[in-house]
Design an enzyme around this catalytic site. Structure first.
Site, PDB file in Angstrom:
ATOM      1  N   HIS A 179       0.891  -1.297   0.160  1.00  0.00           N
ATOM      2  CA  HIS A 179      -0.037   0.093   0.074  1.00  0.00           C
ATOM      3  C   HIS A 179       0.972   1.288   0.089  1.00  0.00           C
ATOM      4  CE1 HIS A 179       0.907   0.716   4.214  1.00  0.00           C
ATOM      5  NE2 HIS A 179       0.170  -0.365   4.484  1.00  0.00           N
ATOM      6  N   HIS A 192       4.002   1.678   2.299  1.00  0.00           N
ATOM      7  CA  HIS A 192       5.067   0.811   1.837  1.00  0.00           C
ATOM      8  C   HIS A 192       5.971   1.741   0.905  1.00  0.00           C
ATOM      9  CE1 HIS A 192       2.818  -2.815   3.220  1.00  0.00           C
ATOM     10  NE2 HIS A 192       3.555  -2.548   3.786  1.00  0.00           N
ATOM     11  N   CYS A 206      -0.091 -12.970  21.824  1.00  0.00           N
ATOM     12  CA  CYS A 206      -0.773 -12.720  20.951  1.00  0.00           C
ATOM     13  C   CYS A 206      -0.426 -13.408  19.538  1.00  0.00           C
ATOM     14  CB  CYS A 206      -0.897 -11.221  20.341  1.00  0.00           C
ATOM     15  SG  CYS A 206      -1.967 -10.942  18.759  1.00  0.00           S
ATOM     16  N   CYS A 244       0.171 -11.169  16.340  1.00  0.00           N
ATOM     17  CA  CYS A 244       1.296 -10.269  16.266  1.00  0.00           C
ATOM     18  C   CYS A 244       2.429 -11.296  16.567  1.00  0.00           C
ATOM     19  CB  CYS A 244       1.061  -9.182  17.286  1.00  0.00           C
ATOM     20  SG  CYS A 244      -0.132  -8.011  17.068  1.00  0.00           S
ATOM     21  N   CYS A 284      -5.142  -8.083  22.880  1.00  0.00           N
ATOM     22  CA  CYS A 284      -3.479  -7.918  22.595  1.00  0.00           C
ATOM     23  C   CYS A 284      -3.350  -6.305  22.869  1.00  0.00           C
ATOM     24  CB  CYS A 284      -3.526  -7.817  20.998  1.00  0.00           C
ATOM     25  SG  CYS A 284      -1.750  -7.470  20.422  1.00  0.00           S
ATOM     26  N   HIS A 344      -7.061  -8.086  18.064  1.00  0.00           N
ATOM     27  CA  HIS A 344      -6.908  -9.611  18.281  1.00  0.00           C
ATOM     28  C   HIS A 344      -6.797  -9.671  19.899  1.00  0.00           C
ATOM     29  CE1 HIS A 344      -3.584  -8.299  15.064  1.00  0.00           C
ATOM     30  NE2 HIS A 344      -4.606  -9.002  14.710  1.00  0.00           N
ATOM     31  N   LYS A 398      -3.926   5.503  10.916  1.00  0.00           N
ATOM     32  CA  LYS A 398      -2.751   5.072  10.297  1.00  0.00           C
ATOM     33  C   LYS A 398      -3.335   4.061   9.126  1.00  0.00           C
ATOM     34  CE  LYS A 398       1.317   2.218  10.657  1.00  0.00           C
ATOM     35  NZ  LYS A 398       1.425   0.747  10.548  1.00  0.00           N
ATOM     36  N   LYS A 407      -2.410  -2.375   6.338  1.00  0.00           N
ATOM     37  CA  LYS A 407      -2.848  -3.582   5.619  1.00  0.00           C
ATOM     38  C   LYS A 407      -4.096  -4.009   6.259  1.00  0.00           C
ATOM     39  CE  LYS A 407       1.307  -5.815   3.616  1.00  0.00           C
ATOM     40  NZ  LYS A 407       2.306  -5.751   4.810  1.00  0.00           N
TER      41      LYS A 407
HETATM   42  O1  ME8 Z   1       6.713  -4.277   9.732  1.00  0.00           O
HETATM   43  N1  ME8 Z   1       3.051   5.400   6.634  1.00  0.00           N
HETATM   44  O2  ME8 Z   1       6.420  -5.052   7.575  1.00  0.00           O
HETATM   45  P1  ME8 Z   1       5.270  -4.153   6.993  1.00  0.00           P
HETATM   46  C1  ME8 Z   1       4.003   5.342   6.548  1.00  0.00           C
HETATM   47  N2  ME8 Z   1       8.116  -6.934   8.009  1.00  0.00           N
HETATM   48  N3  ME8 Z   1       4.792   4.151   6.132  1.00  0.00           N
HETATM   49  C2  ME8 Z   1       4.138   3.172   6.638  1.00  0.00           C
HETATM   50  C3  ME8 Z   1       2.645   3.024   6.833  1.00  0.00           C
HETATM   51  C4  ME8 Z   1       2.165   4.174   6.853  1.00  0.00           C
HETATM   52  N4  ME8 Z   1       0.984   4.263   7.217  1.00  0.00           N
HETATM   53  N5  ME8 Z   1       2.560   1.712   6.921  1.00  0.00           N
HETATM   54  C5  ME8 Z   1       3.496   0.881   6.778  1.00  0.00           C
HETATM   55  C6  ME8 Z   1       6.960  -5.081   8.787  1.00  0.00           C
HETATM   56  N6  ME8 Z   1       4.439   1.596   6.394  1.00  0.00           N
HETATM   57  C7  ME8 Z   1       8.217  -6.114   9.073  1.00  0.00           C
HETATM   58  C8  ME8 Z   1       9.469  -5.402   8.847  1.00  0.00           C
HETATM   59  S1  ME8 Z   1      12.336  -5.360   8.545  1.00  0.00           S
HETATM   60  C9  ME8 Z   1      13.204  -6.495   9.407  1.00  0.00           C
HETATM   61  C10 ME8 Z   1      10.801  -6.286   8.765  1.00  0.00           C
HETATM   62  C11 ME8 Z   1       5.963   1.352   6.210  1.00  0.00           C
HETATM   63  O3  ME8 Z   1       4.931  -4.835   5.788  1.00  0.00           O
HETATM   64  C12 ME8 Z   1       6.789   1.680   7.337  1.00  0.00           C
HETATM   65  O4  ME8 Z   1       8.202   1.546   6.685  1.00  0.00           O
HETATM   66  O5  ME8 Z   1       4.277  -4.296   8.387  1.00  0.00           O
HETATM   67  C13 ME8 Z   1       6.679   0.470   8.352  1.00  0.00           C
HETATM   68  O6  ME8 Z   1       7.678   0.380   9.138  1.00  0.00           O
HETATM   69  C14 ME8 Z   1       6.779  -0.692   7.217  1.00  0.00           C
HETATM   70  O7  ME8 Z   1       5.908  -0.235   6.087  1.00  0.00           O
HETATM   71  C15 ME8 Z   1       6.063  -1.926   8.050  1.00  0.00           C
HETATM   72  O8  ME8 Z   1       5.878  -2.838   7.053  1.00  0.00           O
END
Ligand code: ME8
Length: 538
Positions: free
Chosen positions: A20, A23, A128, A131, A148, A155, A308, A311
């Site tokens: 989204h 990301h 949880c 999470c 959670c 959750h 926020k 997903k």
């Molecule tokens: O946390 N605004 O993956 P994830 C800005 N796999 N950035 C955002 C956002 C938002 N509303 N939502 C998501 C993970 N992001 C783990 C990471 S790293 C070793 C493992 C961005 O798919 C932001 O960078 O949930 C956030 O930290 C990341 O997507 C989380 O992606």
């Protein structure tokens, strides 16, 4: 210390669903950072990828009735496609189900266990599953009980009593605190540094790193006990090293790791601060590895009500009263790669959050690009075609460099200076602010001098040419300064503004570098105004 090389990463994204706009935000921010370093001639490595193990992925695969690996393959391809559509120039894309990564995680686990930094203990408390996190009684009680603490609305928690493996994280608490306090390991911005130090003050416990295979099988097995798989975060964090050749037997890979580690910046969202600023450095300490130089935790893109974007709460599920959140595909369809990149790169200062909707994006893109840079380029090149036969007239000797004329030069120089300072500041918004001032200075200069009137008399023509030349030269520097943000338009603009051959920042960033007589291009229509009718209706 001057940077001789720059290694930047994004988080690796979960593949439980499609990407989204959040990301896209992090990926573009990191790409722009990589782009500024490359522009300055600094050897750069930019890593991104996907986080493919763990409960979220296992559950999503079960919900869709597909094998976890099939879901990973499908979703990783969506993330890869998005990077292409966004014109992101990553050097590598790591997937945690690749053998080059799982082999490293297995070795790390075996080593930590052999060193005594991983031990078996009895656990009783809350968990949880969604999470994949353990919670204490206090955490759950403070939240109100039964839910959670992180995502209570989504959750519940379950009570567990079982054996688990722990990483001796607490052992490294003092060293970590010192590294953060002294900025040896920089947590940026300052408020995030204080947040981590506050967290450490409460006392650091050990970290449970195993997940019972009966509940979760989609992970890297613990090499010393196959009843368990590795906690997804311990697995995921090592991507930053596995992808550059960590622990590889091969000499060339070994050298690659030595060349790029430690990372200069891990760009992350503030949601994953603790994992990056506490788990990761302590794991590295246990492995005897150098710490990354910086974790940069940016804020969130929010919907118009301050929710926020995520997903589970993404575009399409807009609650009543919340303006529809643009999808990343929608943004790309309407604004193109450069327009979308411009909005994302300028969306917020790292550290702040920002709410966005279609109108905000449209206004930003129209103001800065259509009316600002694009219109200025178009007007000036039209004037140059008429008054200078489409050839750069040269800056000319002018005894009378007035205040607005000098401001035009100074603003352009300030913009390229902000680019030179980028490795220190890592502040895209500072470069953009300087560019906006430069565009405003040109506009003021043209308003003062009115070259379109000057060209009408023989006496006025030489002055008109000087005005056009100074403005064009300034614009050339401003375009150079935003090149990493607008890679597609920059190529067209650069040629139209008379530059040919390979890009050379040191030369091209000098005011006066464009030789007299250089051939200018036709006025490009780089950023057409986006009308309200282009926005999909809610
Ligand atoms: O946390 N605004 O993956 P994830 C800005 N796999 N950035 C955002 C956002 C938002 N509303 N939502 C998501 C993970 N992001 C783990 C990471 S790293 C070793 C493992 C961005 O798919 C932001 O960078 O949930 C956030 O930290 C990341 O997507 C989380 O992606």
């Amino acid at each position: 210390m001057p940077n001789t090389r720059f290694y930047v990463t994004t988080p690796i994204y979960y593949v439980n669903d499609r990407p989204h706009t959040g990301h896209a935000y992090t990926s573009v921010l990191a790409d722009v950072m990589a782009g500024y370093h490359r522009l300055l001639g600094i050897d750069t490595w930019f890593l991104t990828g996907t986080d493919e193990h763990g409960q979220k992925v296992q559950d999503s695969a079960a919900e869709r009735d597909v094998a976890p690996q099939a879901l990973c393959d499908e979703m990783a391809a969506h993330f890869g496609d998005l990077l292409e559509r966004l014109r992101v120039r990553n050097d590598d894309f790591v997937r945690t189900t690749e053998p080059r990564h799982t082999a490293v995680v297995t070795q790390v686990l075996a080593e930590l266990h052999a060193r005594g930094d991983v031990y078996l203990d009895h656990y009783e408390g809350w968990y949880c599953a969604r999470c994949e996190r353990y919670w204490t009684d206090r955490d759950v009680e403070e939240q109100g009980g039964g839910r959670c603490p992180d995502q209570p609305e989504l959750h519940g928690v379950e009570r567990l009593a079982e054996e688990n493996y722990y990483f001796r994280m607490s052992k490294y608490a003092d060293r970590l605190r010192e590294a953060i306090e002294t900025d040896v390991f920089r947590v940026h911005p300052e408020k995030r540094k204080n947040e981590v130090l506050g967290f450490l003050k409460k006392g650091l416990t050990d970290l449970c790193i195993s997940r019972n295979r009966e509940r979760l099988s989609w992970g890297v097995p613990l090499p010393f006990d196959d009843k368990y798989v590795c906690y997804v975060w311990v697995d995921a964090l090592f991507n930053y090293k596995s992808a550059i050749g960590y622990l590889a037997a091969d000499d060339a890979e070994h050298e690659r790791h030595a060349r790029w580690w430690p990372a200069d910046v891990h760009v992350i969202g503030k949601d994953i601060l603790t994992t990056h600023a506490v788990y990761w450095p302590t794991l590295l300490m246990a492995m005897g590895e150098a710490l990354p130089r910086m974790v940069l935790a940016h804020g969130w893109l929010l919907d118009s009500r301050g929710g926020k974007l995520s997903k589970t709460k993404r575009e399409g599920d807009d609650a009543e009263g919340v303006l529809p959140v643009p999808t990343i595909d929608g943004l790309l369809d309407v604004f193109g790669a450069d327009g979308t990149r411009w909005f994302l790169a300028t969306a917020m200062k790292p550290g702040d959050d920002t709410a966005f909707d279609w109108t905000i994006v449209r206004e930003r893109v129209n103001t800065d690009l259509a009316n600002g840079l694009g219109n200025t380029a178009n007007r000036l090149l039209k004037m140059a075609a008429g008054a200078c036969d489409g050839v750069f007239p040269g800056l000319g000797e002018d005894d009378d460099v007035g205040e607005t004329q000098e401001r035009v030069r100074a603003a352009a120089v300030a913009a390229v200076d902000a680019v030179r300072a980028f490795p220190e500041t890592l502040d895209v918004t500072a470069v953009v602010a300087a560019v906006r001032s430069g565009v405003a200075a040109i506009s003021l200069f043209l308003q003062d001098e009115k070259p379109w009137k000057l060209v009408k008399t023989d006496d006025g023509l030489p002055r008109a040419r000087i005005v056009i030349a100074w403005s064009l030269e300034s614009l050339r520097l401003l375009a150079l300064a935003v090149h990493p943000i607008l890679p597609e338009s920059f190529a067209t603009l650069r040629t139209a503004l008379g530059m040919t051959g390979d890009l050379d920042f040191a030369r091209e960033s000098q005011f006066g570098a464009l030789p007299e007589g250089a051939r200018l291009g036709a006025p490009p229509n780089l950023f057409p105004r986006i009308g309200a009718d282009a926005i999909p209706s809610a």
